[in-house]
Scaffold this motif. Structure first.
Motif, PDB file in Angstrom:
ATOM      1  N   ASP A  56       1.151  -0.848   0.306  1.00 53.77           N
ATOM      2  CA  ASP A  56      -0.061  -0.024  -0.155  1.00 53.77           C
ATOM      3  C   ASP A  56       0.862   1.255   0.361  1.00 53.77           C
ATOM      4  N   ALA A  57       1.343   1.825  -1.172  1.00 52.49           N
ATOM      5  CA  ALA A  57       1.855   3.175  -0.905  1.00 52.49           C
ATOM      6  C   ALA A  57       0.660   4.255  -0.775  1.00 52.49           C
ATOM      7  N   VAL A  58       0.891   4.836  -0.085  1.00 52.33           N
ATOM      8  CA  VAL A  58       0.322   6.096   0.489  1.00 52.33           C
ATOM      9  C   VAL A  58       1.420   7.459  -0.136  1.00 52.33           C
ATOM     10  N   ARG A  59       0.461   8.361  -0.839  1.00 50.09           N
ATOM     11  CA  ARG A  59       0.968   9.450  -1.400  1.00 50.09           C
ATOM     12  C   ARG A  59       0.646  10.794   0.323  1.00 50.09           C
ATOM     13  N   GLY A  60       1.823  12.240  -0.041  1.00 54.94           N
ATOM     14  CA  GLY A  60       1.637  12.992   0.636  1.00 54.94           C
ATOM     15  C   GLY A  60       2.821  13.288   1.674  1.00 54.94           C
ATOM     16  N   LYS A  61       2.293  14.192   2.852  1.00 56.51           N
ATOM     17  CA  LYS A  61       3.642  14.427   4.189  1.00 56.51           C
ATOM     18  C   LYS A  61       3.023  12.934   4.991  1.00 56.51           C
ATOM     19  N   ASN A  62       2.841  12.694   4.846  1.00 54.30           N
ATOM     20  CA  ASN A  62       2.161  11.239   5.879  1.00 54.30           C
ATOM     21  C   ASN A  62       2.860  10.538   5.543  1.00 54.30           C
ATOM     22  N   GLY A  63       2.622  10.077   3.543  1.00 54.37           N
ATOM     23  CA  GLY A  63       2.691   8.893   3.186  1.00 54.37           C
ATOM     24  C   GLY A  63       4.016   7.925   3.935  1.00 54.37           C
ATOM     25  N   GLY A  64       3.823   6.955   2.613  1.00 57.96           N
ATOM     26  CA  GLY A  64       5.268   5.888   2.993  1.00 57.96           C
ATOM     27  C   GLY A  64       4.359   4.392   2.678  1.00 57.96           C
ATOM     28  N   ILE A  65       5.137   3.727   2.520  1.00 54.86           N
ATOM     29  CA  ILE A  65       4.470   1.942   2.315  1.00 54.86           C
ATOM     30  C   ILE A  65       4.842   1.181   3.400  1.00 54.86           C
ATOM     31  N   ARG A  66       4.112   0.574   3.767  1.00 55.12           N
ATOM     32  CA  ARG A  66       3.211  -0.843   3.879  1.00 55.12           C
ATOM     33  C   ARG A  66       2.739  -1.805   3.185  1.00 55.12           C
ATOM     34  N   LEU A  67       2.358  -3.440   4.313  1.00 52.93           N
ATOM     35  CA  LEU A  67       1.991  -3.784   3.325  1.00 52.93           C
ATOM     36  C   LEU A  67       0.592  -3.672   3.153  1.00 52.93           C
ATOM     37  N   GLY A  68       0.359  -4.261   2.361  1.00 54.80           N
ATOM     38  CA  GLY A  68      -0.834  -3.586   1.839  1.00 54.80           C
ATOM     39  C   GLY A  68      -2.137  -5.250   1.885  1.00 54.80           C
ATOM     40  N   LYS A  69      -1.798  -6.147   2.334  1.00 55.42           N
ATOM     41  CA  LYS A  69      -2.294  -7.599   2.920  1.00 55.42           C
ATOM     42  C   LYS A  69      -1.716  -7.612   3.807  1.00 55.42           C
TER      43      LYS A  69
END
Length: 141
Positions: A56-69
């Motif tokens: 799961d890729a989250v954009r923006g200031k507090n974004g980042g990546i984490r497992l999507g499942k």
């Protein structure tokens, strides 16, 4: 059979994400630094993993990546299928003149099938469970 570095680092990235504390996101730059791979290469890997739903890729200031499942639902065989070009030999008629009489393609296909079936028996969670020091080993200093 040898996996490409793309698949190798894709599996490593997923292991790192699974080893993180559940509430922590990370960045592609952090994963890149951990494994010493080029950022450009890791961006492509994470993009592919994201399209397949594993990240799961989250954009923006507090974004980042984490497992999507959940790690328990990610089978290693499925990840390899999503990342790896599994054609072991080029059996096109213009490349290989014995294709009409050759049985090698079938044997190799069966080998790949058995390989993937074994990988399907294992989940990402198994790669990190009961392995508490993993996150500490991979921490960026």
């Amino acid at each position: 059979m040898q996996l490409t570095s793309f698949t190798d680092y894709g599996l490593r990235a997923l292991i790192y994400l699974a080893a993180l504390p559940k509430d922590r996101m990370t960045s592609i730059s952090e994963v890149t630094q951990i494994y010493g791979v080029s950022r450009n290469h890791m961006v492509k890997i994470i993009n592919q993993l994201s399209r397949a739903g594993y990240v799961d890729a989250v954009r923006g200031k507090n974004g980042g990546i984490r497992l999507g499942k959940p790690a328990e639902s990610i089978r290693i065989g499925d990840v390899v299928r999503a990342l790896e070009p599994l054609q072991l030999v080029n059996c096109s008629g213009e490349f290989c003149h014995i294709t009409p009489a050759c049985r090698l393609r079938q044997v190799l296909a069966q080998g790949v099938q058995h390989f993937l079936q074994e990988l399907d028996n294992h989940t990402l969670a198994e790669m990190v469970d009961a392995n508490p020091p993993l996150y500490q080993l991979l921490q960026v200093e």
